[in-house]
Design a protein around this motif. Structure first.
Motif, PDB file in Angstrom:
ATOM      1  N   ILE A  14       0.836  -1.205   0.000  1.00 46.31           N
ATOM      2  CA  ILE A  14       0.000   0.000   0.000  1.00 46.31           C
ATOM      3  C   ILE A  14       0.871   1.255   0.000  1.00 46.31           C
ATOM      4  O   ILE A  14       0.642   2.190  -0.775  1.00 46.31           O
ATOM      5  N   LEU A  15       1.882   1.274   0.876  1.00 49.20           N
ATOM      6  CA  LEU A  15       2.760   2.454   0.946  1.00 49.20           C
ATOM      7  C   LEU A  15       3.541   2.649  -0.352  1.00 49.20           C
ATOM      8  O   LEU A  15       3.759   3.793  -0.776  1.00 49.20           O
ATOM      9  N   GLU A  16       3.936   1.554  -1.005  1.00 48.99           N
ATOM     10  CA  GLU A  16       4.617   1.666  -2.304  1.00 48.99           C
ATOM     11  C   GLU A  16       3.722   2.350  -3.332  1.00 48.99           C
ATOM     12  O   GLU A  16       4.152   3.260  -4.048  1.00 48.99           O
ATOM     13  N   LEU A  17       2.464   1.907  -3.374  1.00 46.59           N
ATOM     14  CA  LEU A  17       1.525   2.496  -4.331  1.00 46.59           C
ATOM     15  C   LEU A  17       1.264   3.968  -4.021  1.00 46.59           C
ATOM     16  O   LEU A  17       1.239   4.808  -4.936  1.00 46.59           O
ATOM     17  N   LEU A  18       1.063   4.281  -2.748  1.00 53.24           N
ATOM     18  CA  LEU A  18       0.827   5.674  -2.369  1.00 53.24           C
ATOM     19  C   LEU A  18       2.036   6.547  -2.672  1.00 53.24           C
ATOM     20  O   LEU A  18       1.888   7.683  -3.135  1.00 53.24           O
ATOM     21  N   ASP A  19       3.235   6.015  -2.423  1.00 51.38           N
ATOM     22  CA  ASP A  19       4.453   6.780  -2.684  1.00 51.38           C
ATOM     23  C   ASP A  19       4.594   7.084  -4.177  1.00 51.38           C
ATOM     24  O   ASP A  19       4.945   8.198  -4.558  1.00 51.38           O
ATOM     25  N   LYS A  20       4.289   6.092  -5.018  1.00 50.98           N
ATOM     26  CA  LYS A  20       4.378   6.305  -6.469  1.00 50.98           C
ATOM     27  C   LYS A  20       3.306   7.268  -6.960  1.00 50.98           C
ATOM     28  O   LYS A  20       3.530   8.050  -7.877  1.00 50.98           O
ATOM     29  N   ARG A  21       2.143   7.179  -6.332  1.00 49.61           N
ATOM     30  CA  ARG A  21       1.005   7.965  -6.818  1.00 49.61           C
ATOM     31  C   ARG A  21       1.081   9.433  -6.417  1.00 49.61           C
ATOM     32  O   ARG A  21       0.863  10.321  -7.225  1.00 49.61           O
ATOM     33  N   LYS A  22       1.383   9.688  -5.153  1.00 45.31           N
ATOM     34  CA  LYS A  22       1.336  11.084  -4.702  1.00 45.31           C
ATOM     35  C   LYS A  22       2.466  11.471  -3.765  1.00 45.31           C
ATOM     36  O   LYS A  22       2.516  12.593  -3.307  1.00 45.31           O
ATOM     37  N   GLY A  23       3.349  10.538  -3.461  1.00 44.25           N
ATOM     38  CA  GLY A  23       4.396  10.835  -2.499  1.00 44.25           C
ATOM     39  C   GLY A  23       3.856  10.708  -1.087  1.00 44.25           C
ATOM     40  O   GLY A  23       2.654  10.781  -0.859  1.00 44.25           O
ATOM     41  N   LEU A  24       4.738  10.502  -0.168  1.00 46.57           N
ATOM     42  CA  LEU A  24       4.347  10.297   1.226  1.00 46.57           C
ATOM     43  C   LEU A  24       4.857  11.433   2.094  1.00 46.57           C
ATOM     44  O   LEU A  24       5.899  12.027   1.807  1.00 46.57           O
ATOM     45  N   ALA A  25       4.131  11.702   3.154  1.00 47.50           N
ATOM     46  CA  ALA A  25       4.605  12.660   4.156  1.00 47.50           C
ATOM     47  C   ALA A  25       5.895  12.105   4.758  1.00 47.50           C
ATOM     48  O   ALA A  25       6.147  10.899   4.711  1.00 47.50           O
ATOM     49  N   GLU A  26       6.701  12.981   5.323  1.00 50.63           N
ATOM     50  CA  GLU A  26       8.016  12.582   5.830  1.00 50.63           C
ATOM     51  C   GLU A  26       7.940  11.418   6.818  1.00 50.63           C
ATOM     52  O   GLU A  26       8.707  10.460   6.731  1.00 50.63           O
ATOM     53  N   LYS A  27       6.994  11.470   7.750  1.00 52.65           N
ATOM     54  CA  LYS A  27       6.834  10.414   8.742  1.00 52.65           C
ATOM     55  C   LYS A  27       6.469   9.091   8.062  1.00 52.65           C
ATOM     56  O   LYS A  27       7.007   8.030   8.386  1.00 52.65           O
ATOM     57  N   ASP A  28       5.558   9.150   7.091  1.00 47.78           N
ATOM     58  CA  ASP A  28       5.143   7.950   6.362  1.00 47.78           C
ATOM     59  C   ASP A  28       6.261   7.433   5.465  1.00 47.78           C
ATOM     60  O   ASP A  28       6.423   6.226   5.295  1.00 47.78           O
ATOM     61  N   GLN A  29       7.027   8.335   4.887  1.00 45.63           N
ATOM     62  CA  GLN A  29       8.161   7.947   4.039  1.00 45.63           C
ATOM     63  C   GLN A  29       9.199   7.184   4.869  1.00 45.63           C
ATOM     64  O   GLN A  29       9.734   6.165   4.426  1.00 45.63           O
ATOM     65  N   TYR A  30       9.459   7.660   6.066  1.00 45.08           N
ATOM     66  CA  TYR A  30      10.408   6.994   6.967  1.00 45.08           C
ATOM     67  C   TYR A  30       9.914   5.582   7.316  1.00 45.08           C
ATOM     68  O   TYR A  30      10.671   4.620   7.267  1.00 45.08           O
TER      69      TYR A  30
END
Length: 189
Positions: A14-30
Motif C-alpha cells: 500500500i505504501l509503495e503504491l501511495l508513494d508512487k502515486r502522490k508521495g508520502l509525508a516525511e513520517k510515512d516515508q520513513y
C-alpha cells in the motif's frame, strides 16, 4: 525444502503504491523505507536458507495465534527433532548493547529484538504443545546487513551477526536429519 514462501506485506504494498502515486509525508516515508529495508533483509536471508542441503522444512513469514495472542516469525526451519526460528534484522550502522538494551549510536534506543523472540518462542512452544508436538526450539536474531556493527555484544545472547550467517547455515547442514512423514504432514486442528 521450501514449504512456505514469503509474500510482500500488505502495508508495504500500500505504501509503495501511495508513494508512487502522490508521495508520502516525511513520517510515512520513513516508515515505508523501514518496512522496505526490513523486507529486503528477510528476502536476503531467504535466499541463503533456501540453499540448505540438509533435509528440512523452511517456512517463511508466519503469522500464528494461540490463546488470543498473535505472533510473527520471519523464518522457521524444521530439522529432525528441532525447530530453529529467526527474527531477521536489516539494521545498518553502529549500535551498542548496554543493560539489556539496544541503542543506535550515539544514544537512540531501539526495541531489543531479544524481547520479541522471547515472547515468540514462548507462544510457539504453547502452540506446539497444544497440538501434541514437543520439539526443541532454538530462536535467534539474525543481523543480515554487512554494514551492521554491534559494540559490547554479549556472547551469551542468541545473536547471529553478518559474518556468522554462513557458518551458522553450514552448522545446520552438518546436522544429520531425516524428517518423518509425521513431521512433514500439516496438522489440522
Amino acid at each position: 525444502m521450501l514449504y512456505k514462501s514469503r509474500t510482500k506485506p500488505k502495508e508495504l504494498r500500500i505504501l509503495e503504491l501511495l508513494d508512487k502515486r502522490k508521495g508520502l509525508a516525511e513520517k510515512d516515508q520513513y516508515h515505508y523505507l523501514n518496512l522496505k529495508k526490513g523486507y529486503e533483509g528477510e528476502l536476503l536471508f531467504d535466499s541463503l536458507i533456501e540453499k540448505l542441503q540438509c533435509e528440512c522444512l523452511i517456512l517463511n513469514d508466519l503469522l500464528l495465534k494461540i490463546n488470543n495472542s498473535t505472533f510473527q516469525i520471519d523464518s522457521l526451519i524444521i530439522i529432525q527433532g528441532k525447530i530453529c526460528f529467526y527474527e531477521v534484522k536489516n539494521y545498518s550502522g553502529d549500535y551498542f548493547y548496554q543493560s539489556d538494551k539496544l541503542f543506535k549510536k550515539p544514544k537512540l534506543e531501539v526495541i531489543n529484538p531479544l524481547h520479541q523472540i522471547s515472547r515468540s518462542e514462548s507462544l510457539l512452544r504453547q502452540l506446539l504443545l497444544s497440538t501434541g508436538i514437543n520439539l526443541q526450539i532454538d530462536a535467534s536474531v539474525v543481523f543480515i546487513n554487512p554494514e551492521f556493527t554491534l559494540y559490547q555484544a554479549p556472547q551469551d545472547r542468541p545473536f547471529i551477526f553478518p559474518t556468522q550467517v554462513n557458518r551458522h547455515l553450514e552448522s545446520l547442514n552438518a546436522i544429520p536429519s531425516k524428517l518423518t512423514d509425521k513431521e512433514k504432514r500439516p496438522r489440522n486442528n
